[in-house]
Design a protein around this motif. Structure first.
Motif, mmCIF file in Angstrom:
data_model
loop_
_atom_site.group_PDB
_atom_site.id
_atom_site.type_symbol
_atom_site.label_atom_id
_atom_site.label_comp_id
_atom_site.label_asym_id
_atom_site.label_seq_id
_atom_site.Cartn_x
_atom_site.Cartn_y
_atom_site.Cartn_z
ATOM 1 N N MET A 1 0.849 -1.201 0.000
ATOM 2 C CA MET A 1 0.000 0.000 0.000
ATOM 3 C C MET A 1 0.883 1.248 0.000
ATOM 4 N N ASN A 2 0.601 2.162 -0.895
ATOM 5 C CA ASN A 2 1.406 3.366 -0.993
ATOM 6 C C ASN A 2 1.121 4.296 0.174
ATOM 7 N N PRO A 3 2.189 4.965 0.701
ATOM 8 C CA PRO A 3 1.964 5.900 1.801
ATOM 9 C C PRO A 3 1.156 7.101 1.323
ATOM 10 N N LYS A 4 0.462 7.710 2.259
ATOM 11 C CA LYS A 4 -0.336 8.891 1.956
ATOM 12 C C LYS A 4 0.575 10.014 1.470
ATOM 13 N N VAL A 5 0.159 10.699 0.406
ATOM 14 C CA VAL A 5 0.910 11.826 -0.141
ATOM 15 C C VAL A 5 0.222 13.114 0.282
ATOM 16 N N ASP A 6 0.967 13.979 0.957
ATOM 17 C CA ASP A 6 0.401 15.235 1.453
ATOM 18 C C ASP A 6 0.501 16.359 0.436
ATOM 19 N N ASP A 7 1.562 16.361 -0.353
ATOM 20 C CA ASP A 7 1.765 17.410 -1.347
ATOM 21 C C ASP A 7 2.298 16.792 -2.631
ATOM 22 N N ARG A 8 1.926 17.386 -3.749
ATOM 23 C CA ARG A 8 2.481 17.004 -5.041
ATOM 24 C C ARG A 8 3.051 18.243 -5.704
ATOM 25 N N VAL A 9 4.233 18.109 -6.279
ATOM 26 C CA VAL A 9 4.920 19.262 -6.861
ATOM 27 C C VAL A 9 5.826 18.766 -7.987
ATOM 28 N N PRO A 10 5.965 19.518 -9.053
ATOM 29 C CA PRO A 10 6.856 19.054 -10.131
ATOM 30 C C PRO A 10 8.308 18.886 -9.694
ATOM 31 N N VAL A 11 8.832 19.862 -8.913
ATOM 32 C CA VAL A 11 10.247 19.814 -8.521
ATOM 33 C C VAL A 11 10.369 20.081 -7.027
ATOM 34 N N LEU A 12 11.125 19.244 -6.354
ATOM 35 C CA LEU A 12 11.480 19.451 -4.949
ATOM 36 C C LEU A 12 12.957 19.821 -4.889
ATOM 37 N N ILE A 13 13.275 20.932 -4.239
ATOM 38 C CA ILE A 13 14.658 21.371 -4.052
ATOM 39 C C ILE A 13 15.021 21.143 -2.594
ATOM 40 N N VAL A 14 16.107 20.440 -2.347
ATOM 41 C CA VAL A 14 16.583 20.203 -0.985
ATOM 42 C C VAL A 14 17.828 21.048 -0.779
ATOM 43 N N GLY A 15 17.725 22.038 0.107
ATOM 44 C CA GLY A 15 18.833 22.948 0.372
ATOM 45 C C GLY A 15 18.484 24.361 -0.042
ATOM 46 N N GLY A 163 8.011 18.998 14.558
ATOM 47 C CA GLY A 163 8.155 17.550 14.449
ATOM 48 C C GLY A 163 7.180 16.916 13.478
ATOM 49 N N GLU A 164 6.293 17.699 12.877
ATOM 50 C CA GLU A 164 5.310 17.165 11.938
ATOM 51 C C GLU A 164 6.020 16.635 10.695
ATOM 52 N N GLU A 165 5.547 15.483 10.222
ATOM 53 C CA GLU A 165 6.113 14.874 9.030
ATOM 54 C C GLU A 165 5.078 14.866 7.906
ATOM 55 N N ARG A 166 5.543 15.119 6.695
ATOM 56 C CA ARG A 166 4.687 15.135 5.518
ATOM 57 C C ARG A 166 5.407 14.422 4.376
ATOM 58 N N THR A 167 4.638 13.781 3.535
ATOM 59 C CA THR A 167 5.189 13.115 2.362
ATOM 60 C C THR A 167 4.882 13.947 1.127
ATOM 61 N N VAL A 168 5.941 14.243 0.370
ATOM 62 C CA VAL A 168 5.810 15.024 -0.851
ATOM 63 C C VAL A 168 6.153 14.132 -2.038
ATOM 64 N N ARG A 169 5.323 14.196 -3.039
ATOM 65 C CA ARG A 169 5.581 13.473 -4.278
ATOM 66 C C ARG A 169 5.998 14.483 -5.333
ATOM 67 N N ALA A 170 7.198 14.313 -5.868
ATOM 68 C CA ALA A 170 7.736 15.228 -6.875
ATOM 69 C C ALA A 170 8.123 14.436 -8.116
ATOM 70 N N GLU A 171 8.069 15.108 -9.255
ATOM 71 C CA GLU A 171 8.538 14.452 -10.475
ATOM 72 C C GLU A 171 10.067 14.415 -10.519
#
Length: 542
Positions: A1-15, A163-171
């Motif tokens: 089962m896929n985890p719940k996705v809280d946000d969807r975005v084309p690009v995620l930048i880390v930093g 401390g809140e955690e969210r799952t983001v799905r990015a292309e």
């Protein structure tokens, strides 16, 4: 089962340092929705990474940020040159170079110029501009983990405040997360190069009387060579705020805690040659100079940029500039693929183009540190001083990649700079008039590919537009000449065709990042087919 996705975005930048913020700005300008996360609570407070070269300033000019950056940098606008001295009060004084642009010769090649703007002043400008463009930038937010598949990247993010955690799905994911990049480590991408070069502790301090000892020597940096107190002195406001880089030797077991305020004060007094100088230490930050380049710049849908992709000695500020230019190269390619007007293979050219540039530039940076005897670096310099700094800043090129007709035998960075208009090189600058408004040719390159022709180019324009429409590729066309039907008028005495290496009936195709994609010296029998083939080759459309 896929985890719940809280946000969807084309690009995620880390930093969210210089490179991540630049990536956000460039993507925002291209209309690409994205999310940036940065684990720290805000932008940098430490005055570091201050040298922004002419190419970086050209990119920020087109992105609409240059004026704000120069305003933020105004306090150091009159600082020039690198001084080497035994102490500020000693007799051994030598300018390693006095002017960045002696005689103003750079104006022939660029509408911009170098800018001395410390990272703590530059980052807020980029942040403000990125947010004005609709960028979603979240500080105090860290990447916990990520997984990718054929369709995208799933990232688990955590707020360091709640401390809140969210799952983001990015292309796609851009990792601008620094030299110890957890993303690069997670991907298992190795590095090559000389490795660690030297270590310094950057000390910020206040000293009101130091300006008297400096006098009218408004330098960018001063390398102080007194064996009892070597280091590098950098002005922050030319009055009472300064930075001092002190050599640090952890390889000999020296702990960071050894740099007490008392030791730092004594070191600064010895180095400057002002024994009774009143010094207030306001901060300390260790940093490590290294020469490393990632073995690859991407894995699947994840891309490395900036220090996560390459580390360079700080002399010449090559590292931060190379990183910002990474972001610019990647941004238009992501926009093209996400927009559906380029094939996914275009993204493979990011590594093909940027990694060779980083390798050569990193080698140049190390050689320059040796040449300048950077405090803490004991390498023996080569014979003769380095020439061709402008070649590194403006002359780097892409012999292979998203280019049609490039020469793979050409060096990535030439020994000297000469604009040629060759495919894979930065398109030359020339001043133009459009409806009476003066602009640089570089101002034309951002949102779409651009085809330049001369007064005889009406057939080129029509043929190129048909080819672009058939492939659904955004393309702007401009005729340069003095006729009533020409789109742009060159300044008197300027031959746009000669500058770009074509004849009066030729054409030049320029990428959105301002690099020449293809050119035709004259008009072939089937212009539409020629442009169409170039577009397919450059954009990976098959």
């Amino acid at each position: 089962m896929n985890p719940k996705v809280d946000d969807r975005v084309p690009v995620l930048i880390v930093g969210g340092s210089l490179v991540g913020l630049s990536a956000s700005l460039f993507l925002g300008r291209l209309g690409v929705r994205h999310l940036l996360v940065e684990k720290h609570s805000g932008t940098s407070h430490h005055p570091r990474g201050r040298g922004n070269n002419v190419r970086t300033m050209e990119l920020l000019r087109v992105a609409g940020a240059e004026a704000g950056i120069r305003e933020a940098a105004s306090v150091l606008a009159e600082n020039h040159g690198i001084l080497q001295a035994d102490t500020l009060t000693g007799t051994e004084q030598e300018w390693l170079f006095r002017e960045i642009d002696p005689g103003g010769a750079l104006a022939r090649f660029s509408p911009s110029s170098w800018c001395l703007c410390s990272q703590n002043d530059l980052e807020p400008v980029l942040l403000r501009q990125a947010r004005e463009l609709g960028g979603d930038l979240r500080f105090s937010t860290e990447l916990v983990s990520f997984e990718q598949d054929a369709d995208g990247v799933s990232a688990l993010l955590r707020s360091r405040e709640t401390g809140e955690e969210r799952t983001v799905r990015a292309e796609y994911l851009i990792a601008a997360d620094g030299p110890r990049s957890p993303v690069r480590e997670r991907l298992g991408i190795g590095q090559s190069g000389k490795g660690e070069l030297f270590h310094n502790v950057s000390i910020t301090f206040r000293a009101k009387r130091l300006a008297e000892a400096v006098g009218d020597r408004h330098f960018i940096a001063c390398y102080l060579t007194n064996p009892q107190g070597p280091g590098a002195l950098l002005p922050v406001d030319n009055q009472e705020q300064w930075v001092f880089h002190a050599p640090w030797h952890p390889e000999h077991g020296e702990p960071l805690e050894a740099f007490t305020d008392e030791r730092c004060v004594a070191h600064i007094r010895t180095a400057t040659g002002v024994p009774g100088l009143e010094v207030e230490i306001t901060g300390k930050a260790p940093w490590h100079a290294a020469e490393r380049v990632a073995d690859q710049y991407s894995a699947g849908r994840v891309f490395l940029a900036g220090d996560s992709a390459h580390e360079m000695s700080p002399t010449g500020a090559f590292g931060s500039n190379t990183g910002i230019q990474d972001a610019h190269n990647l941004a238009w390619k992501l926009a093209a693929v996400l927009g559906g007007w380029a094939g996914p293979g275009l993204l493979d050219t990011y590594t093909t183009e940027r990694r060779p540039v980083a390798r050569v530039t990193a080698e140049r940076a190390s050689a320059r540190s040796a040449e300048h005897s950077h405090p803490g670096y004991d390498a023996v310099p080569g014979t003769g001083r380095q020439a061709g700094v402008l070649a590194v800043a403006l002359g780097y090129r892409y012999p292979e990649g998203a280019v049609a007709g490039g020469d793979p035998d050409q060096p990535v960075v030439p020994e000297s700079f000469r604009p040629t208009g060759e495919p894979g090189s930065r398109a030359p600058h020339l001043w133009l008039l459009r409806a009476g408004v003066r602009l640089s040719s570089l101002d034309l390159y951002e949102q779409a590919l651009v085809l330049l022709t001369g007064s005889r180019g009406a057939s080129w324009q029509a043929a190129a537009q048909r080819a672009a429409d058939r492939l659904a590729v955004p393309l702007d066309t401009y005729r340069i000449g003095t006729g009533a039907e020409d789109d742009l008028a060159p300044e008197p005495g300027t031959d746009w065709a000669e500058l770009h290496g074509v004849g009066p009936e030729g054409a030049v195709l320029v990428r959105p990042d301002g690099f020449v994609a293809w050119r035709s010296a004259s008009a072939p029998a089937d212009q539409e087919a020629a442009v169409g083939e170039a577009l397919r080759t450059v954009l990976g459309l098959g």
